[in-house]
Design a protein around this motif. Sequence first.
Motif, PDB file in Angstrom:
ATOM      1  N   ASN A 158      -2.573 -63.994  -3.884  1.00  0.00           N
ATOM      2  CA  ASN A 158      -3.852 -64.186  -3.176  1.00  0.00           C
ATOM      3  C   ASN A 158      -4.566 -62.880  -2.837  1.00  0.00           C
ATOM      4  O   ASN A 158      -5.511 -62.878  -2.045  1.00  0.00           O
ATOM      5  N   HIS A 159      -4.108 -61.773  -3.415  1.00  0.00           N
ATOM      6  CA  HIS A 159      -4.763 -60.485  -3.154  1.00  0.00           C
ATOM      7  C   HIS A 159      -5.330 -59.860  -4.425  1.00  0.00           C
ATOM      8  O   HIS A 159      -5.705 -58.683  -4.416  1.00  0.00           O
ATOM      9  N   VAL A 160      -5.388 -60.623  -5.516  1.00  0.00           N
ATOM     10  CA  VAL A 160      -5.799 -60.065  -6.804  1.00  0.00           C
ATOM     11  C   VAL A 160      -7.148 -60.628  -7.224  1.00  0.00           C
ATOM     12  O   VAL A 160      -7.354 -61.849  -7.236  1.00  0.00           O
ATOM     13  N   HIS A 161      -8.038 -59.728  -7.584  1.00  0.00           N
ATOM     14  CA  HIS A 161      -9.354 -60.103  -8.124  1.00  0.00           C
ATOM     15  C   HIS A 161      -9.332 -59.875  -9.632  1.00  0.00           C
ATOM     16  O   HIS A 161      -8.948 -58.800 -10.095  1.00  0.00           O
ATOM     17  N   ARG A 162      -9.715 -60.894 -10.381  1.00  0.00           N
ATOM     18  CA  ARG A 162      -9.696 -60.743 -11.836  1.00  0.00           C
ATOM     19  C   ARG A 162     -10.833 -59.842 -12.284  1.00  0.00           C
ATOM     20  O   ARG A 162     -11.952 -59.904 -11.759  1.00  0.00           O
ATOM     21  N   ILE A 163     -10.549 -58.990 -13.250  1.00  0.00           N
ATOM     22  CA  ILE A 163     -11.583 -58.176 -13.865  1.00  0.00           C
ATOM     23  C   ILE A 163     -11.694 -58.576 -15.329  1.00  0.00           C
ATOM     24  O   ILE A 163     -10.789 -59.200 -15.894  1.00  0.00           O
ATOM     25  N   ASP A 164     -12.795 -58.233 -15.930  1.00  0.00           N
ATOM     26  CA  ASP A 164     -13.087 -58.679 -17.283  1.00  0.00           C
ATOM     27  C   ASP A 164     -11.994 -58.233 -18.257  1.00  0.00           C
ATOM     28  O   ASP A 164     -11.545 -57.081 -18.220  1.00  0.00           O
ATOM     29  N   PRO A 165     -11.544 -59.126 -19.139  1.00  0.00           N
ATOM     30  CA  PRO A 165     -10.467 -58.781 -20.078  1.00  0.00           C
ATOM     31  C   PRO A 165     -10.797 -57.617 -20.999  1.00  0.00           C
ATOM     32  O   PRO A 165      -9.881 -56.989 -21.553  1.00  0.00           O
ATOM     33  N   SER A 166     -12.080 -57.312 -21.181  1.00  0.00           N
ATOM     34  CA  SER A 166     -12.442 -56.203 -22.071  1.00  0.00           C
ATOM     35  C   SER A 166     -12.027 -54.844 -21.518  1.00  0.00           C
ATOM     36  O   SER A 166     -12.050 -53.848 -22.232  1.00  0.00           O
ATOM     37  N   TRP A 167     -11.629 -54.802 -20.246  1.00  0.00           N
ATOM     38  CA  TRP A 167     -11.179 -53.538 -19.667  1.00  0.00           C
ATOM     39  C   TRP A 167      -9.803 -53.130 -20.186  1.00  0.00           C
ATOM     40  O   TRP A 167      -9.461 -51.951 -20.160  1.00  0.00           O
ATOM     41  N   HIS A 168      -9.014 -54.074 -20.657  1.00  0.00           N
ATOM     42  CA  HIS A 168      -7.591 -53.763 -20.822  1.00  0.00           C
ATOM     43  C   HIS A 168      -6.960 -54.656 -21.883  1.00  0.00           C
ATOM     44  O   HIS A 168      -6.898 -55.873 -21.728  1.00  0.00           O
ATOM     45  N   ILE A 169      -6.504 -54.065 -22.980  1.00  0.00           N
ATOM     46  CA  ILE A 169      -5.719 -54.787 -23.984  1.00  0.00           C
ATOM     47  C   ILE A 169      -4.328 -54.170 -24.017  1.00  0.00           C
ATOM     48  O   ILE A 169      -4.169 -52.964 -24.221  1.00  0.00           O
ATOM     49  N   ALA A 170      -3.333 -55.004 -23.794  1.00  0.00           N
ATOM     50  CA  ALA A 170      -1.945 -54.530 -23.747  1.00  0.00           C
ATOM     51  C   ALA A 170      -1.179 -55.013 -24.973  1.00  0.00           C
ATOM     52  O   ALA A 170      -1.702 -55.730 -25.825  1.00  0.00           O
ATOM     53  N   GLY A 171       0.088 -54.591 -25.043  1.00  0.00           N
ATOM     54  CA  GLY A 171       0.969 -55.081 -26.090  1.00  0.00           C
ATOM     55  C   GLY A 171       1.024 -54.232 -27.341  1.00  0.00           C
ATOM     56  O   GLY A 171       1.625 -54.635 -28.340  1.00  0.00           O
ATOM     57  N   LEU A 172       0.428 -53.018 -27.315  1.00  0.00           N
ATOM     58  CA  LEU A 172       0.442 -52.185 -28.511  1.00  0.00           C
ATOM     59  C   LEU A 172       1.811 -51.559 -28.766  1.00  0.00           C
ATOM     60  O   LEU A 172       2.018 -50.921 -29.796  1.00  0.00           O
ATOM     61  N   GLY A 173       2.736 -51.724 -27.832  1.00  0.00           N
ATOM     62  CA  GLY A 173       4.069 -51.160 -28.003  1.00  0.00           C
ATOM     63  C   GLY A 173       5.104 -52.164 -28.466  1.00  0.00           C
ATOM     64  O   GLY A 173       6.307 -51.904 -28.368  1.00  0.00           O
ATOM     65  N   TYR A 174       4.655 -53.310 -28.979  1.00  0.00           N
ATOM     66  CA  TYR A 174       5.594 -54.301 -29.503  1.00  0.00           C
ATOM     67  C   TYR A 174       5.574 -54.287 -31.028  1.00  0.00           C
ATOM     68  O   TYR A 174       4.749 -53.620 -31.648  1.00  0.00           O
ATOM     69  N   GLN A 175       6.483 -55.027 -31.635  1.00  0.00           N
ATOM     70  CA  GLN A 175       6.629 -54.976 -33.085  1.00  0.00           C
ATOM     71  C   GLN A 175       5.411 -55.522 -33.817  1.00  0.00           C
ATOM     72  O   GLN A 175       5.129 -55.126 -34.937  1.00  0.00           O
ATOM     73  N   ASN A 176       4.711 -56.456 -33.206  1.00  0.00           N
ATOM     74  CA  ASN A 176       3.508 -57.015 -33.821  1.00  0.00           C
ATOM     75  C   ASN A 176       2.327 -56.805 -32.889  1.00  0.00           C
ATOM     76  O   ASN A 176       1.860 -57.743 -32.234  1.00  0.00           O
ATOM     77  N   PRO A 177       1.823 -55.554 -32.808  1.00  0.00           N
ATOM     78  CA  PRO A 177       0.736 -55.259 -31.875  1.00  0.00           C
ATOM     79  C   PRO A 177      -0.568 -55.886 -32.352  1.00  0.00           C
ATOM     80  O   PRO A 177      -0.701 -56.263 -33.526  1.00  0.00           O
ATOM     81  N   PRO A 178      -1.546 -56.038 -31.447  1.00  0.00           N
ATOM     82  CA  PRO A 178      -2.860 -56.521 -31.873  1.00  0.00           C
ATOM     83  C   PRO A 178      -3.396 -55.641 -32.994  1.00  0.00           C
ATOM     84  O   PRO A 178      -3.319 -54.412 -32.916  1.00  0.00           O
TER      85      PRO A 178
END
Length: 401
Positions: A330-350
């Motif tokens: 209840n303390h988190v405000h969502r920000i636009d997804p374009s700010w942050h893409i994660a997962g580039l350190g996995y075997q099948n990155p975006p």
Amino acid sequence: MEHVVRTAKWHETLYWHLAAHGVPKSLHCLSLKLAEEYAVNAVARSRLPLPQYVYRLGDPSFHHVVLLTDNILAASVVISSTTKTSSYPEKLVFHVVTDKKTYTSMHAWFALNTIDSAVVEVKGLHEYDWSHDVNVAVKEMLEIHHQIWNRKYHSLKKEEFEYEEENDHKLDVLSPSSVSLLNHLRIHLPELFPDLNKVVFLDDDVVVQHDLSSLWELDLNQKVMGAVKIQRLLQLHRTNHIIFDSWCGPYCCPGRKYKDYFNFTEPIISSNVRQDRCGWLYGVNVFDLKKWRKTNITAVYHQWLKHSLNSGFALWHPGALPPALLAFENHVHRIDPSWHIAGLGYQNPPSDKHMLEAAAVVHFSGPAKPWLEIGSPEVRGMWIRHVNLSNEHIRRCGITV
């Protein structure tokens, strides 16, 4: 034969995760060379920042960026990419917090490689004069995280897995960050920076691609933190546009819901949170430290750690995020997804080029950090372009593309 193939794929994935444990010889060399510079070169011991810029360290009119890291090369890439892409680099103030063993090397790097426009502060944990209560809480926090890691690690060794892509996240237990003090200290940001009111926190495995200035002006709607919720991004090839899924739409955070972090067979978990809730991302966060100080978020975090201790460390998978999901409820405000893409350190990155280019920040979350050779060459190139390959110490230590 199919069983043999699946087992072989699982072992390959396991070894790939284990490869992330090592510190490359080149990075170790860089740290040693810079420590030597600090000892013999007065310039490497120069004050950071220069006296005429010290006032900026607590001035709320500047854009304060926080990094907690012991990786010199990674810190240099984060700061370099943030400065290069900023519309107002002269307003940036970077606060780099590191441990005692890395302090002299980190200080030497930024003293020798000054940034004309921005201000950089390097501070070691040994320089903080915290109260006894905070010191005890931090020590207990790290000990509990270590015990959670040990339990999950030994449990993992006993399990007989066949390769299934959805099982990959179970190997996150092997990540060195699971037991890193600097990784867990973010829950104590108000104590680390008592004079600051609003900061942008960046993990050391990110690359900034677009101007972040508007993050400091972001209205958090009375919330403490701004974060991107974990979700899938869809590419419409016909129109060449990117569509970001809604906050909790039908494609919300596949594979990264609360059920992937927590053990819902434990009553204390099942009675407090829902399995289908979407997690949010650490790595690019806006924190209103002034509002944080008026809450009990940090205390709740430590309470959940004690619940974990009393339950035999069975409440969640290792890492900094699970207890934070509970503490920041209840303390988190969502920000636009374009700010942050994660997962580039996995075997099948975006791999969608347009999607990656559109992101303000790309995050090498996962085992294949960009300073290791086990990652995808395509996405590693996004990080390597910000490494100063002409630097004398970089060349002498053999850090190359």
